[in-house]
Write a protein that holds these residues in place. Structure first.
Motif, PDB file in Angstrom:
ATOM      1  N   THR A  76      45.178  42.017  44.576  1.00  0.00           N
ATOM      2  CA  THR A  76      44.309  42.663  43.579  1.00  0.00           C
ATOM      3  C   THR A  76      45.079  43.096  42.346  1.00  0.00           C
ATOM      4  OG1 THR A  76      42.875  43.477  45.351  1.00  0.00           O
ATOM      5  CG2 THR A  76      42.730  44.602  43.227  1.00  0.00           C
ATOM      6  N   GLN A 133      45.669  38.905  40.807  1.00  0.00           N
ATOM      7  CA  GLN A 133      44.396  38.798  40.070  1.00  0.00           C
ATOM      8  C   GLN A 133      44.516  39.277  38.618  1.00  0.00           C
ATOM      9  OE1 GLN A 133      41.322  40.751  42.392  1.00  0.00           O
ATOM     10  NE2 GLN A 133      41.171  39.035  43.833  1.00  0.00           N
ATOM     11  N   TYR A 174      41.107  33.373  47.431  1.00  0.00           N
ATOM     12  CA  TYR A 174      40.688  33.394  48.847  1.00  0.00           C
ATOM     13  C   TYR A 174      41.974  33.467  49.656  1.00  0.00           C
ATOM     14  CZ  TYR A 174      38.008  31.962  53.018  1.00  0.00           C
ATOM     15  OH  TYR A 174      37.404  31.907  54.267  1.00  0.00           O
ATOM     16  N   THR A 175      42.227  34.605  50.272  1.00  0.00           N
ATOM     17  CA  THR A 175      43.494  34.851  50.974  1.00  0.00           C
ATOM     18  C   THR A 175      43.467  34.322  52.403  1.00  0.00           C
ATOM     19  OG1 THR A 175      43.718  36.894  49.687  1.00  0.00           O
ATOM     20  CG2 THR A 175      45.157  36.640  51.593  1.00  0.00           C
ATOM     21  N   TYR A 209      35.551  34.313  63.315  1.00  0.00           N
ATOM     22  CA  TYR A 209      36.011  34.321  61.912  1.00  0.00           C
ATOM     23  C   TYR A 209      36.794  35.621  61.753  1.00  0.00           C
ATOM     24  CZ  TYR A 209      35.650  33.764  56.784  1.00  0.00           C
ATOM     25  OH  TYR A 209      35.929  33.593  55.433  1.00  0.00           O
ATOM     26  N   VAL A 214      41.329  39.901  58.395  1.00  0.00           N
ATOM     27  CA  VAL A 214      42.508  40.769  58.492  1.00  0.00           C
ATOM     28  C   VAL A 214      42.298  41.984  57.590  1.00  0.00           C
ATOM     29  CG1 VAL A 214      44.976  40.953  58.014  1.00  0.00           C
ATOM     30  CG2 VAL A 214      44.041  38.840  58.993  1.00  0.00           C
ATOM     31  N   ALA A 215      42.550  43.153  58.130  1.00  0.00           N
ATOM     32  CA  ALA A 215      42.403  44.380  57.328  1.00  0.00           C
ATOM     33  C   ALA A 215      43.764  44.707  56.719  1.00  0.00           C
ATOM     34  CB  ALA A 215      41.903  45.525  58.190  1.00  0.00           C
ATOM     35  N   PHE A 216      43.874  44.576  55.402  1.00  0.00           N
ATOM     36  CA  PHE A 216      45.158  44.837  54.727  1.00  0.00           C
ATOM     37  C   PHE A 216      45.424  46.329  54.634  1.00  0.00           C
ATOM     38  CE2 PHE A 216      43.753  40.823  52.447  1.00  0.00           C
ATOM     39  CZ  PHE A 216      44.497  39.997  53.269  1.00  0.00           C
ATOM     40  N   ASN A 217      44.385  47.071  54.268  1.00  0.00           N
ATOM     41  CA  ASN A 217      44.606  48.494  54.063  1.00  0.00           C
ATOM     42  C   ASN A 217      43.368  49.268  54.476  1.00  0.00           C
ATOM     43  OD1 ASN A 217      46.160  50.729  52.994  1.00  0.00           O
ATOM     44  ND2 ASN A 217      44.517  50.880  51.448  1.00  0.00           N
ATOM     45  N   LEU A 241      36.974  41.181  39.753  1.00  0.00           N
ATOM     46  CA  LEU A 241      38.337  40.654  39.872  1.00  0.00           C
ATOM     47  C   LEU A 241      39.352  41.741  39.507  1.00  0.00           C
ATOM     48  CD1 LEU A 241      39.652  37.880  40.518  1.00  0.00           C
ATOM     49  CD2 LEU A 241      39.934  37.569  38.069  1.00  0.00           C
ATOM     50  N   THR A 252      39.551  45.658  43.399  1.00  0.00           N
ATOM     51  CA  THR A 252      39.255  45.959  44.803  1.00  0.00           C
ATOM     52  C   THR A 252      39.722  47.350  45.213  1.00  0.00           C
ATOM     53  OG1 THR A 252      39.360  43.616  45.412  1.00  0.00           O
ATOM     54  CG2 THR A 252      39.738  45.195  47.172  1.00  0.00           C
ATOM     55  N   SER A 268      40.340  46.848  52.923  1.00  0.00           N
ATOM     56  CA  SER A 268      40.461  45.621  52.124  1.00  0.00           C
ATOM     57  C   SER A 268      40.761  44.511  53.125  1.00  0.00           C
ATOM     58  CB  SER A 268      41.598  45.753  51.105  1.00  0.00           C
ATOM     59  OG  SER A 268      42.837  45.920  51.780  1.00  0.00           O
ATOM     60  N   ILE A 269      40.066  43.371  52.960  1.00  0.00           N
ATOM     61  CA  ILE A 269      40.124  42.331  53.997  1.00  0.00           C
ATOM     62  C   ILE A 269      40.402  40.954  53.400  1.00  0.00           C
ATOM     63  CG2 ILE A 269      38.567  43.480  55.621  1.00  0.00           C
ATOM     64  CD1 ILE A 269      36.259  41.809  54.472  1.00  0.00           C
ATOM     65  N   SER A 270      40.850  40.065  54.231  1.00  0.00           N
ATOM     66  CA  SER A 270      41.040  38.673  53.819  1.00  0.00           C
ATOM     67  C   SER A 270      39.684  37.974  53.839  1.00  0.00           C
ATOM     68  CB  SER A 270      41.976  37.967  54.828  1.00  0.00           C
ATOM     69  OG  SER A 270      41.362  37.951  56.123  1.00  0.00           O
ATOM     70  N   GLY A 271      39.664  36.771  53.243  1.00  0.00           N
ATOM     71  CA  GLY A 271      38.423  35.989  53.312  1.00  0.00           C
ATOM     72  C   GLY A 271      37.594  36.076  52.054  1.00  0.00           C
ATOM     73  N   GLU A 272      36.346  35.734  52.176  1.00  0.00           N
ATOM     74  CA  GLU A 272      35.438  35.573  51.040  1.00  0.00           C
ATOM     75  C   GLU A 272      35.096  36.918  50.365  1.00  0.00           C
ATOM     76  OE1 GLU A 272      32.013  33.351  52.369  1.00  0.00           O
ATOM     77  OE2 GLU A 272      30.891  34.081  50.627  1.00  0.00           O
ATOM     78  N   ASP A 330      35.858  41.198  49.677  1.00  0.00           N
ATOM     79  CA  ASP A 330      37.074  41.966  49.390  1.00  0.00           C
ATOM     80  C   ASP A 330      37.204  43.217  50.265  1.00  0.00           C
ATOM     81  OD1 ASP A 330      37.865  40.304  47.104  1.00  0.00           O
ATOM     82  OD2 ASP A 330      36.000  41.066  46.209  1.00  0.00           O
ATOM     83  N   LEU A 379      35.432  45.684  53.604  1.00  0.00           N
ATOM     84  CA  LEU A 379      34.502  45.926  54.707  1.00  0.00           C
ATOM     85  C   LEU A 379      34.428  47.437  54.849  1.00  0.00           C
ATOM     86  CD1 LEU A 379      32.768  45.002  57.154  1.00  0.00           C
ATOM     87  CD2 LEU A 379      34.854  45.082  58.525  1.00  0.00           C
ATOM     88  N   THR A 426      26.778  43.030  47.615  1.00  0.00           N
ATOM     89  CA  THR A 426      26.920  43.639  48.950  1.00  0.00           C
ATOM     90  C   THR A 426      26.120  42.839  49.962  1.00  0.00           C
ATOM     91  OG1 THR A 426      24.964  45.042  48.627  1.00  0.00           O
ATOM     92  CG2 THR A 426      27.105  45.959  47.968  1.00  0.00           C
ATOM     93  N   TYR A 427      26.614  42.810  51.219  1.00  0.00           N
ATOM     94  CA  TYR A 427      25.914  42.117  52.319  1.00  0.00           C
ATOM     95  C   TYR A 427      25.927  43.085  53.491  1.00  0.00           C
ATOM     96  CZ  TYR A 427      24.691  38.190  55.438  1.00  0.00           C
ATOM     97  OH  TYR A 427      24.052  37.346  56.334  1.00  0.00           O
TER      98      TYR A 427
END
Lengths: 80, 80, 80, 80, 80, 80, 80, 80, 80, 80
Positions: C58, C62, C71-72, E71, E74-77, F12, F15, F34-38, F40, F42, F70-71
């Protein structure tokens, strides 16, 4: 002549045998390329104008061993 | 040398055995990483220039037990 | 060391300038490759264990001019 | 020679002007076809082996007026 | 400790038995929630730092009866 | 108490500032990762039963600077 | 009269036999076209107002040999 | 009362029998509609507050003959 | 005559004015239907054989006020 | 009476004001629910048979402040 391209998904591990079968068994084939990305092959065909592209894909191309799914891209105009 | 990466989906529960097989059975393998996200493995390969990447993926990588689908990312340029 | 990859979408026409900026401005960069397919770059980074990967993506990656989305892919295990 | 194809999305209503610009302004162009489906153009290019395909797409093709997004399909092998 | 979440798709009609198995058979499980949307379960796990998350998902979680696909997020923080 | 999770896409490079704002400005927040994937972030929230989750997401969470989409994943049952 | 269209995916290699069966076996059929793109056929049907479109698709169209999946497009208004 | 909707994909040709089974066998059903689009049925259910929606979908709805997949839409607030 | 269909996405709230414009301003139009689902209109056109479908879509259809995106379905064969 | 449902995506943070506007400004509205998942609202409408559903969605629903996109689900049959 009608020009069209078909993106082809092959059975796992069968891309090259499928490509060779398409080249040898289908005379309307102009080129076949193994490609990167989601599909395995990009094939180019020429059909005379009165021929039905859909029937060709269904009755000829999709009968080739190893072809799992096809996505037809009709070429409207060639800028050569 | 050609550098390319392949994202690999493995059979459920077979990611690590598949990765080990790729490392041990395929000498062109540079690295294999189990990764988060939609795919299970990211593998990096080096092929000499005259070799056909598509055939390698089809006839070698896709023959490894546990490989279910592959998505090839050709590396055009390495900024090292 | 933590290893992770990031798939990067760049602004149209800016892939190479973005790649060069990532290499020159981010010391944690190991490799950057321009690639075929849906994304434009695949970058590999090393961070020391205590560092926060999310914050790095981030607050550092970015912020690079030309990066449009990321996409990490966290690398759990390297089979070298 | 490297062969590769690029699927191109054009600005609304600009497909044909974009195709003509690609043909006239880019000498590496072999063919451009307007096509049915999700993308608007399928273009085929030849680059000499030492050239960088990614840089060509970014610095040349993506600079053409009307090109909105590109998806590169590297051709590994041509079955002619 | 490493924190990570896994979105889990279960066999039709097996969501709750799968969730109960994950809770009872996997000691690293912190929470499991049945959720609305495309996936059936959201599970939270803690692994000690030296453990390999990918191997855990493959060799432990994916071996649970009823798990069809996973799926990993990973939780970074954690902002607690 | 109602438990639910929200996957959040951030502007961008925003996060972490967004995550901090959610933690500090929204008392119903239990955790933010903060998470990996599609996506940013959770985030996990607790609301008392009579509260309207949809209104909370719309009138509170979506008002936070940096939240782009948001989802919501409603948690039906927690297997603790 | 109700007008509606149905996009139809056919079993591999069975597009034309399926189309012919739909024309010959289903009197409500107005037109069937083999088409390019993701689906194989686009069919147009007329049903009298009191008839149930959903039941027709399920109990009649989906019983035709070769039909693998259907996507119904209800026509609200015809601008002829 | 909890209100929620479930989008349901049915086995090919079984939409109506499935809908009838849901109506007759599940007392919590308020309405079932066969619908156009990607899914086949949209069903509305009422559950008393203490009931677990996820378990209901898994242990009751997904046990109905002909149900192939479900996507639960939790209704947060009804504006009647 | 060439027959083809085009799925059309219109600007929000402009579906009917767009459909009327297509009918009145484009003589090659056979039918236009407002439809359910992801797209707003399904239009059917007839072009004489020597005409270029791609150019027609680009230079004529995409110039109509309210057309936001188009997806061309070439009709290979009509089973009437 | 025609019954149909519309999945509605709203502008960020405007779901509830949009829902209230739909209820108060559109008499054909039967129910509006804020929902979990990809869309924000699920609305149910009744129109007399001779009315054009498409025109209603375009000229009435899509004119409501806060509506960003709509996906119409036509209800073929109600199993009450």
């Amino acid at each position: 002549m009608q020009t069209f391209f078909v993106l082809i998904k092959c059975a796992l591990g069968a891309t090259y045998s499928t490509a060779e079968a398409i080249m040898s068994e289908i005379e309307e084939t102009s080129e076949v390329h193994s490609i990167s990305g989601e599909y395995d092959l990009l094939a180019k065909f020429y059909l005379s104008h009165e021929r039905d592209t859909g029937r060709f894909v269904t009755d000829t191309l999709q009968q080739i061993q190893g072809v799992e799914s096809t996505y037809t891209l009709v070429a409207f105009n060639a800028f050569t």
